[in-house]
Design an enzyme around this catalytic site. Structure first.
Site, PDB file in Angstrom:
ATOM      1  N   GLY A  14      -6.732   9.729 -10.664  1.00 53.34           N
ATOM      2  CA  GLY A  14      -7.405   8.947  -9.632  1.00 53.34           C
ATOM      3  C   GLY A  14      -6.811   7.560  -9.477  1.00 53.34           C
ATOM      4  CB  ALA A  17      -0.532   9.260  -6.642  1.00 51.03           C
ATOM      5  CB  SER A  41      -9.675   9.995 -17.937  1.00 49.67           C
ATOM      6  OG  SER A  41      -9.864   9.200 -19.061  1.00 49.67           O
ATOM      7  CB  VAL A  49       1.174  -3.054 -10.839  1.00 49.57           C
ATOM      8  CG1 VAL A  49       0.802  -4.152 -11.784  1.00 49.57           C
ATOM      9  CG2 VAL A  49       1.869  -1.921 -11.560  1.00 49.57           C
ATOM     10  CE  LYS A  80       7.165  -6.280   2.015  1.00 48.02           C
ATOM     11  NZ  LYS A  80       7.284  -5.147   1.080  1.00 48.02           N
ATOM     12  N   PRO A  98      14.309  -7.895   6.949  1.00 46.74           N
ATOM     13  CG  PRO A  98      15.216  -8.137   9.104  1.00 46.74           C
ATOM     14  CD  PRO A  98      15.601  -8.048   7.643  1.00 46.74           C
ATOM     15  CD  GLN A 147       0.776  -3.124  23.916  1.00 39.36           C
ATOM     16  OE1 GLN A 147       1.540  -2.258  24.347  1.00 39.36           O
ATOM     17  NE2 GLN A 147       0.343  -3.125  22.669  1.00 39.36           N
ATOM     18  CG  LEU A 335       3.459   6.001 -11.034  1.00 39.19           C
ATOM     19  CD1 LEU A 335       2.616   5.146 -11.961  1.00 39.19           C
ATOM     20  CD2 LEU A 335       4.746   5.280 -10.653  1.00 39.19           C
ATOM     21  CB  ILE A 348       2.450   2.920  -1.757  1.00 39.14           C
ATOM     22  CG1 ILE A 348       1.787   2.295  -3.000  1.00 39.14           C
ATOM     23  CG2 ILE A 348       1.395   3.399  -0.765  1.00 39.14           C
ATOM     24  CD1 ILE A 348       0.899   1.096  -2.721  1.00 39.14           C
TER      25      ILE A 348
END
Ligand SMILES: Cc1cc2nc3c(=O)[nH]c(=O)nc-3n(C[C@H](O)[C@H](O)[C@H](O)COP(=O)(O)OP(=O)(O)OC[C@H]3O[C@@H](n4cnc5c(N)ncnc54)[C@H](O)[C@@H]3O)c2cc1C
Length: 501
Positions: A14, A17, A41, A49, A80, A98, A147, A335, A348
């Site tokens: 949990g 991911a 668990s 992190v 960001k 960028p 737009q 991971l 991610i």
């Protein structure tokens, strides 16, 4: 005909991911036929992190139907526009990677080619000055794309810095509302079918048995099912990605409020700085062959923009990936599938790719081999092309101040990267191969930023007369400067639209 549809899916873990997967399955498997159970668990906990993202996360959030400002509020996020790389080419040098494009392509020829030509004439401004993202982020400005056709303001692309724990909690609520069951408990035993080794159930410490047709291994570095049980094997990439530890510590807000992740090259690794609304995330990813844990921790603590909020903690890892992401009826996501240090905030995203490809290749109880093989091929390509992009940052450097950088500068590199660098070094051209994650803008930004110098530029750019080139490039430069001026301050934008409670 027997019903081959999956009845039970078990997600093990949990962390980010596990809950991203649960949310996506909850969103799509809503016919009530398939029960999704997530086992986690609290005693083991999560990595905790993983705060910097790339624009693709917007696609995932949109797929779930999340409101952007609500998401920013609940995860105490900031925006960001890219990554500032400090001290990578040489100490004292800085460049910006960028998300949005540089300038604009003209007459069917890439802007990159015209910039290289103007640079060869000795008249080009710094590459970053032709990027609205770079100019705006240096001024601490942010807005979402508007737009206005033909304006660089319409081509702004952004991502977020998020509190990953809050994101997982948010997604947990989302998934549970859509029928995903959460089961607390430590898995102590895994049961395989004798005939083919497929996993049929896991047993928790309290003796409870959780059965499944499909298991999604989101158990983190340990790879409880994919590795500890199925012994899938691991490809080790640490000859290219040396860093095998990270010391992390959040600190109080301080310093710049620019909408950027900052990655600063250090004597034996690099340091990240990730601004959230309520704190800064910091860490030093380093090579344990080149610096001790105590030294790295002291170095990090001496280079923070605010008071540390907790004691620093160290994470250990090895760069590489599982030889197969999908083995039998186990799909590893997160991971457990592999890890590369978060230099381009890609982890991610790799979770997201694992989920979207799983949805695209969704199995039934037959678990057809050609489909599983295709999933594995696609994931291998994703990981390897990202790996090579990361290696570029370490290898194309002029730093020679420590043995760490000497090794990285001199090491042999994978063929895919060597080819990309060779093509760039002839005419400055970059290409996005197939559907690799990083675009030609990204490759160009980092190749130029790291100090690679091509021998020439694309001859197609010579078709434009010198004066026209000067005039059009000056115009692009001016439009970008003017566009940045009209953008609001990043923190003002958050305060006005999506400040956390
Ligand atoms: C130093 C570092 C910095 C990072 N920075 C970034 C970043 O800036 N951007 C980014 O995109 N990514 C980043 N990442 C990656 C990111 O943190 C991970 O991709 C993300 O957290 C997903 O982790 P996970 O869910 O796979 O594993 P984990 O967070 O480790 O979760 C594993 C889960 O499995 C459960 N579990 C394990 N064993 C058992 C068991 N026996 N029984 C029951 N449950 C069990 C645990 O309880 C936990 O819930 C970073 C990673 C590291 C190490």
């Amino acid at each position: 005909m027997t019903d081959q549809r999956l009845r039970k899916i078990v997600i093990v873990g949990g962390g980010t991911a596990g809950w991203m997967t649960a949310a996506a399955l909850g969103r799509f498997l809503k016919d009530g036929h398939t029960q999704v159970t997530l086992v986690e668990s609290e005693e083991i906990g999560t990595v905790g992190v993983g705060e910097s993202t790339i624009p693709q996360i917007k696609i995932f959030n949109r797929m779930l139907g999340l409101d952007e400002f609500d998401f920013v509020r609940r995860t105490k996020a900031t925006f960001k526009l890219g990554i500032d790389f400090v001290d990578w080419k040489t100490i004292g040098h800085q460049y910006h990677h960028p998300f949005g494009p540089y300038g604009v392509d003209m007459e069917g020829v890439s802007f990159h080619a015209y910039w290289l030509r103007l640079k060869a004439m000795g008249e080009a401004a710094d590459l970053g000055e032709y990027s609205l993202q770079a100019v705006a982020s240096a001024q601490g400005k942010f807005m979402r794309p508007n737009q206005q056709r033909n304006s660089p303001l319409a081509r702004i692309d952004h991502a977020y810095h998020i509190d990953a724990g809050l994101y997982a909690r948010f997604l947990r609520g989302y998934a549970e509302e859509r029928g995903v069951r959460r089961q607390e408990g430590r898995i102590v035993d895994v049961h395989q079918r004798t005939e083919d080794g497929f996993i049929e159930a896991v047993t928790l410490q309290n003796g409870q048995r959780v059965e499944g047709d499909l298991f999604i291994d989101c158990s983190g570095f340990r790879g409880l099912l994919i590795e500890q049980t199925l012994k899938t094997g691991f490809e080790d990439w640490s000859q290219w990605l040396l860093n095998d530890r990270a010391v992390a510590v959040p600190c109080a807000l301080g310093g710049s409020t620019q909408p950027v992740t900052r990655a600063t090259a250090r004597p034996a690794g690099w340091q990240w700085r990730i601004p959230l609304q309520h704190r800064l995330g910091n860490g030093y990813a380093y090579s344990s062959q080149h610096i001790s844990e105590d030294e790295a921790t002291a170095y990090l603590l001496a280079h923070l923009d605010g008071e540390p909020l907790i004691d620093p903690f160290t994470l250990r890892f090895k760069a590489g990936r599982r030889k197969k992401s999908w083995n039998k009826n186990v799909v590893a996501i997160g991971l457990s599938a592999g890890f590369m240090e978060p230099l381009e905030s890609q982890s991610i995203h790799l979770i997201q790719v694992g989920i979207s490809r799983l949805l695209a290749m969704f199995p039934d109880k037959r678990f057809e081999t050609p489909d599983i093989d295709r999933y594995n091929r696609v994931m291998k390509f994703e990981y390897e092309t990202i790996r090579d992009f990361l290696i570029l940052h370490f290898h194309a450097t002029r730093r020679n101040d420590t043995p760490y950088w000497d090794y990285l500068r001199e090491m042999p590199i994978p063929d895919y990267l060597a080819d990309k660098m060779a093509v760039f070094q002839s005419y400055g051209r970059v290409f996005r191969e197939n559907e690799e994650l990083f675009t030609d803008t990204s490759w160009f930004a980092v190749m130029v930023g790291q100090g690679l110098e091509p021998r020439g530029h694309d001859p197609m750019a010579d078709v434009m007369a010198d004066d026209e080139l000067r005039a059009r490039m000056a115009d692009i430069h001016a439009v970008i400067a003017r566009s940045a001026q009209v953008m609001p301050d990043h923190m003002r934008f958050i305060a006005d639209n999506c400040a956390a409670a």
